[in-house]
Write an enzyme that holds these catalytic residues in place. Structure first.
Site, PDB file in Angstrom:
ATOM      1  N   ASP A   1       0.876  -1.168   0.000  1.00 59.45           N
ATOM      2  CA  ASP A   1       0.000   0.000   0.000  1.00 59.45           C
ATOM      3  C   ASP A   1       0.913   1.217   0.000  1.00 59.45           C
ATOM      4  O   ASP A   1       1.477   1.585   1.038  1.00 59.45           O
ATOM      5  CB  ASP A   1      -0.899  -0.013   1.240  1.00 59.45           C
ATOM      6  CG  ASP A   1      -1.798   1.205   1.319  1.00 59.45           C
ATOM      7  OD1 ASP A   1      -2.270   1.670   0.270  1.00 59.45           O
ATOM      8  OD2 ASP A   1      -2.023   1.696   2.449  1.00 59.45           O
TER       9      ASP A   1
ATOM     10  N   GLU B   1      -1.175  -1.445  -4.785  1.00 63.42           N
ATOM     11  CA  GLU B   1      -2.389  -0.660  -4.999  1.00 63.42           C
ATOM     12  C   GLU B   1      -2.103   0.412  -6.041  1.00 63.42           C
ATOM     13  O   GLU B   1      -1.092   1.115  -5.965  1.00 63.42           O
ATOM     14  CB  GLU B   1      -2.855  -0.019  -3.697  1.00 63.42           C
ATOM     15  CG  GLU B   1      -4.166   0.725  -3.862  1.00 63.42           C
ATOM     16  CD  GLU B   1      -4.709   1.274  -2.568  1.00 63.42           C
ATOM     17  OE1 GLU B   1      -5.499   0.574  -1.920  1.00 63.42           O
ATOM     18  OE2 GLU B   1      -4.314   2.394  -2.195  1.00 63.42           O
TER      19      GLU B   1
ATOM     20  N   ASP C   1      -2.411   0.907   7.469  1.00 62.68           N
ATOM     21  CA  ASP C   1      -1.654   0.790   6.216  1.00 62.68           C
ATOM     22  C   ASP C   1      -1.161  -0.641   6.000  1.00 62.68           C
ATOM     23  O   ASP C   1      -1.114  -1.120   4.863  1.00 62.68           O
ATOM     24  CB  ASP C   1      -0.474   1.768   6.199  1.00 62.68           C
ATOM     25  CG  ASP C   1      -0.941   3.200   6.304  1.00 62.68           C
ATOM     26  OD1 ASP C   1      -1.452   3.715   5.302  1.00 62.68           O
ATOM     27  OD2 ASP C   1      -0.817   3.779   7.395  1.00 62.68           O
TER      28      ASP C   1
END
Length: 173
Positions: free
Chosen positions: A7, A68, A141
């Site tokens: 991420d 991502e 996260d």
């Protein structure tokens, strides 16, 4: 198969490693975050992210990496800076010879929760549920990165068959 999910962020980059077992049941191996100091210039922060991620890749030797995709923030500068972080992350994966996959945020949410408009809390709840954890990985996260890895794990049957690149003896994670 060991999947590294990432991420991206310039202040906090989450990572999560998920292993698919014999019956394709995912298992959390480890997760965490790479933190940089917001007051430092961008270039050293990007180097720190890249170096830390390469260390994780060298130590754990994942078979694939999922990242991502960029989301479009209202602030153009935020989107551009996030793009820089994604760039060094993608480069680290490519330099390590990993199969690198990118997923938009809505696709990750849909894969994990069933809807592309899920809240962060819903994603965290489902990550814990899918991995049979007592609580979601922390911080958020790290949990998001695990969701990215889970997204690829759910699509792994769509990937072409590949020879194993690692031996059980060489696996540290």
């Amino acid at each position: 198969m060991l999947i590294l999910g990432v991420d991206p962020g310039t202040a906090v980059t989450g990572y999560g490693l998920v292993r698919l077992g014999d019956r394709a049941t995912p298992r959390l191996v480890e997760c965490g975050v790479i933190r940089t100091r917001a007051q430092d210039p961008l270039a050293p922060r990007l180097l720190e992210i890249s170096t830390a991620l390469r260390d994780i890749i060298d130590r754990c030797r994942p078979d694939a990496m999922a990242v991502e995709d960029i989301f479009y923030a209202r602030n153009v500068r935020t989107t551009v800076v996030l793009g820089h972080a994604r760039g060094v992350i993608l480069l680290a994966g490519a330099q390590a010879g990993l199969d690198v996959h990118e997923f938009p945020p809505a696709e990750i949410k849909k894969a994990v929760t069933g809807t592309g408009s899920a809240t962060k809390e819903q994603v965290q709840f489902m990550v814990a549920r899918l991995l049979r954890l007592a609580s979601p990985p922390s911080p958020a996260d790290a949990s998001d990165a695990v969701a990215v890895a889970l997204t690829l794990s759910m699509r792994v049957h769509l990937l072409p068959a590949r020879d194993a690149r690692r031996t059980a003896a060489g696996a540290a994670c």
